[in-house]
Design an enzyme around this catalytic site. Structure first.
Site, PDB file in Angstrom:
ATOM      1  CB  ALA A  65      -0.887  -0.024   1.234  1.00  0.00           C
ATOM      2  N   GLY A 109       0.482  -5.044   0.887  1.00  0.00           N
ATOM      3  CA  GLY A 109      -0.739  -5.084   0.082  1.00  0.00           C
ATOM      4  C   GLY A 109      -0.517  -5.717  -1.286  1.00  0.00           C
ATOM      5  CD  GLU A 112      -2.290  -7.628   2.942  1.00  0.00           C
ATOM      6  OE1 GLU A 112      -1.909  -6.477   2.663  1.00  0.00           O
ATOM      7  OE2 GLU A 112      -2.921  -7.885   3.976  1.00  0.00           O
ATOM      8  CD  GLU A 132       1.798  -5.570   5.658  1.00  0.00           C
ATOM      9  OE1 GLU A 132       2.609  -6.481   5.957  1.00  0.00           O
ATOM     10  OE2 GLU A 132       0.957  -5.687   4.756  1.00  0.00           O
TER      11      GLU A 132
HETATM   12  N1  CO8 Z   1       4.564   3.161  -0.812  1.00  0.00           N
HETATM   13  C1  CO8 Z   1       4.949   4.323  -1.391  1.00  0.00           C
HETATM   14  N2  CO8 Z   1       6.075   4.439  -2.131  1.00  0.00           N
HETATM   15  C2  CO8 Z   1       6.842   3.344  -2.274  1.00  0.00           C
HETATM   16  C3  CO8 Z   1       6.503   2.103  -1.694  1.00  0.00           C
HETATM   17  C4  CO8 Z   1       5.300   2.036  -0.938  1.00  0.00           C
HETATM   18  N3  CO8 Z   1       4.860   0.898  -0.374  1.00  0.00           N
HETATM   19  N4  CO8 Z   1       7.461   1.195  -2.003  1.00  0.00           N
HETATM   20  C5  CO8 Z   1       8.367   1.854  -2.761  1.00  0.00           C
HETATM   21  N5  CO8 Z   1       7.993   3.145  -2.922  1.00  0.00           N
HETATM   22  C6  CO8 Z   1       8.693   4.205  -3.662  1.00  0.00           C
HETATM   23  C7  CO8 Z   1       9.899   4.709  -2.887  1.00  0.00           C
HETATM   24  O1  CO8 Z   1       9.507   5.668  -1.920  1.00  0.00           O
HETATM   25  C8  CO8 Z   1      10.728   5.300  -4.006  1.00  0.00           C
HETATM   26  O2  CO8 Z   1      10.197   6.535  -4.355  1.00  0.00           O
HETATM   27  P1  CO8 Z   1      11.162   7.846  -4.408  1.00  0.00           P
HETATM   28  O3  CO8 Z   1      12.129   7.529  -5.521  1.00  0.00           O
HETATM   29  O4  CO8 Z   1      10.227   8.963  -4.711  1.00  0.00           O
HETATM   30  O5  CO8 Z   1      11.831   7.929  -3.086  1.00  0.00           O
HETATM   31  C9  CO8 Z   1      10.447   4.356  -5.179  1.00  0.00           C
HETATM   32  O6  CO8 Z   1       9.232   3.678  -4.864  1.00  0.00           O
HETATM   33  C10 CO8 Z   1      11.535   3.296  -5.381  1.00  0.00           C
HETATM   34  O7  CO8 Z   1      11.699   2.642  -4.132  1.00  0.00           O
HETATM   35  P2  CO8 Z   1      13.141   2.414  -3.442  1.00  0.00           P
HETATM   36  O8  CO8 Z   1      14.061   3.523  -3.815  1.00  0.00           O
HETATM   37  O9  CO8 Z   1      12.903   2.147  -2.005  1.00  0.00           O
HETATM   38  O10 CO8 Z   1      13.577   1.092  -4.236  1.00  0.00           O
HETATM   39  P3  CO8 Z   1      14.564  -0.044  -3.720  1.00  0.00           P
HETATM   40  O11 CO8 Z   1      14.810  -0.910  -4.908  1.00  0.00           O
HETATM   41  O12 CO8 Z   1      15.725   0.537  -3.009  1.00  0.00           O
HETATM   42  O13 CO8 Z   1      13.726  -0.872  -2.604  1.00  0.00           O
HETATM   43  C11 CO8 Z   1      11.758  -1.991  -1.762  1.00  0.00           C
HETATM   44  C12 CO8 Z   1      12.589  -1.588  -3.000  1.00  0.00           C
HETATM   45  C13 CO8 Z   1      12.530  -3.006  -0.911  1.00  0.00           C
HETATM   46  C14 CO8 Z   1      10.482  -2.596  -2.268  1.00  0.00           C
HETATM   47  C15 CO8 Z   1      11.475  -0.739  -0.897  1.00  0.00           C
HETATM   48  O14 CO8 Z   1      10.935   0.278  -1.756  1.00  0.00           O
HETATM   49  C16 CO8 Z   1      10.478  -0.956   0.210  1.00  0.00           C
HETATM   50  O15 CO8 Z   1      10.825  -1.500   1.231  1.00  0.00           O
HETATM   51  N6  CO8 Z   1       9.222  -0.516   0.010  1.00  0.00           N
HETATM   52  C17 CO8 Z   1       8.191  -0.580   1.041  1.00  0.00           C
HETATM   53  C18 CO8 Z   1       7.679  -1.988   1.216  1.00  0.00           C
HETATM   54  C19 CO8 Z   1       6.629  -2.018   2.297  1.00  0.00           C
HETATM   55  O16 CO8 Z   1       6.871  -1.705   3.439  1.00  0.00           O
HETATM   56  N7  CO8 Z   1       5.408  -2.420   1.918  1.00  0.00           N
HETATM   57  C20 CO8 Z   1       4.296  -2.511   2.842  1.00  0.00           C
HETATM   58  C21 CO8 Z   1       3.507  -1.235   2.812  1.00  0.00           C
HETATM   59  S1  CO8 Z   1       2.185  -1.218   4.022  1.00  0.00           S
HETATM   60  C22 CO8 Z   1       0.998  -2.191   3.308  1.00  0.00           C
HETATM   61  O17 CO8 Z   1       1.153  -2.692   2.231  1.00  0.00           O
HETATM   62  C23 CO8 Z   1      -0.264  -2.400   4.092  1.00  0.00           C
HETATM   63  C24 CO8 Z   1      -1.297  -3.058   3.230  1.00  0.00           C
HETATM   64  C25 CO8 Z   1      -2.605  -3.085   3.940  1.00  0.00           C
HETATM   65  C26 CO8 Z   1      -3.482  -1.906   3.619  1.00  0.00           C
HETATM   66  C27 CO8 Z   1      -4.730  -2.163   4.378  1.00  0.00           C
HETATM   67  C28 CO8 Z   1      -5.828  -1.197   4.242  1.00  0.00           C
HETATM   68  C29 CO8 Z   1      -7.013  -1.657   5.048  1.00  0.00           C
END
Ligand code: CO8
Length: 258
Positions: A65, A109, A112, A132
């Site tokens: 998400a 997400g 999921e 998460e």
């Molecule tokens: N949300 C927003 N932006 C994101 C997300 C995300 N989940 N993941 C990556 N991005 C963005 C980064 O911020 C970055 O943007 P910018 O260049 O503007 O800074 C761009 O994508 C590229 O990402 P990275 O530079 O971090 O790329 P890497 O190759 O270094 O890393 C990863 C890739 C490992 C995937 C890393 O981006 C990461 O850890 N992302 C977050 C993963 C995460 O924590 N996901 C869980 C999110 S919470 C969730 O999903 C809850 C779901 C339930 C919702 C329920 C509602 C009821």
């Protein structure tokens, strides 16, 4: 219909929906999930479509998400909008088969969303996770429930508690994905599987979905009865007669979904 966060194409009887927010690794925000619900509804209502494939990019199916969208929200915002509740409803309502073709990250997400599809074909670079915990929250669109059913309590608990990622081989070994293919072949394989499903009777593929999904909802005894009655009821269809006669006449069946 034009979408800003999706690319949707229809090839023969298959609708291909590509999540398209490359700047955020396909992070799921309200706009993307809203558009996905619309595209799925359109596919469900399009008589030509018999199977749907959802995919992302080579680097990410979806990295979760959208954290930027969620970061400043309050409990009241989340609760009153039933955040992501309505947006994900359409996928759960789909009667046509939906395949997830996953390359790269399927996290939070994203994992999921893939698990809400009927089955997952993974590229060999796929990574699944429920990180998460690192954000001070828990999974919210089915992770704790579906991952546990797919891979068992021990592995699901470890993944949710540590936030570690599972690679494609481990995902296949654990029963999370139906199979792993080389990343370069992912879309060919997923589309071939979808085309194969689309050749069947839509009526029967919908019946299969209902029966398999019942195995999550019913006792075994009730599920077996449901399946047997479904089997019996398909003898009221032209496709049963066509399928069995085609076998006996040593020819390809021509299903009409009737
Ligand atoms: N949300 C927003 N932006 C994101 C997300 C995300 N989940 N993941 C990556 N991005 C963005 C980064 O911020 C970055 O943007 P910018 O260049 O503007 O800074 C761009 O994508 C590229 O990402 P990275 O530079 O971090 O790329 P890497 O190759 O270094 O890393 C990863 C890739 C490992 C995937 C890393 O981006 C990461 O850890 N992302 C977050 C993963 C995460 O924590 N996901 C869980 C999110 S919470 C969730 O999903 C809850 C779901 C339930 C919702 C329920 C509602 C009821």
């Amino acid at each position: 219909m034009a979408y800003e966060t999706l690319i949707v194409e229809t090839e023969d009887h298959v609708a291909l929906i590509k999540l398209n927010r490359p700047e955020a690794l396909n992070a799921l925000n309200s706009q993307l999930l809203g558009e996905l619900a619309e595209a799925l509804k359109a596919a469900e209502e399009n008589e030509k479509v018999r199977c749907v494939v959802i995919t992302g990019s080579e680097k990410a199916f979806a990295a979760g998400a959208d954290i930027k969208e969620m970061a400043d929200k309050s409990f009241v915002d989340m609760f009153m909008s039933d955040f992501f509740g309505t947006e994900t409803e359409q996928l759960l309502k789909m009667r046509k088969p939906v395949i997830a073709a996953v390359a790269g990250y399927a996290l939070g997400g994203g994992c999921e969303l893939a698990m809400m599809c009927d089955f997952i074909i993974a590229a060999d670079n796929a990574k699944f996770g429920q990180p998460e915990i690192n954000l001070g929250v828990v999974a919210g669109i089915g992770g704790t429930q579906r991952l546990t059913r797919f891979v068992g309590k021990s592995k699901s608990m470890e993944m949710h508690l540590t936030g570690r990622f599972m690679d494609a081989d481990e995902a296949e070994r654990s029963g999370l994905v139906s199979r792993v293919v080389p990343a370069k072949k992912l879309m060919d394989e997923a589309m071939a599987a979808a085309q194969k499903i689309a050749e069947k009777s839509l009526l029967t593929t919908m019946a299969v979905k209902e029966a398999v999904n019942r195995s999550y909802e019913m006792t075994l005894r009730e599920g077996l009865l449901f399946e047997r009655r479904l089997f019996h009821s398909l003898f009221a269809t032209e496709d049963q007669s066509e399928g069995m006669n085609a076998f006996l006449e040593k020819r390809e069946a021509q299903f009409r979904g009737k």
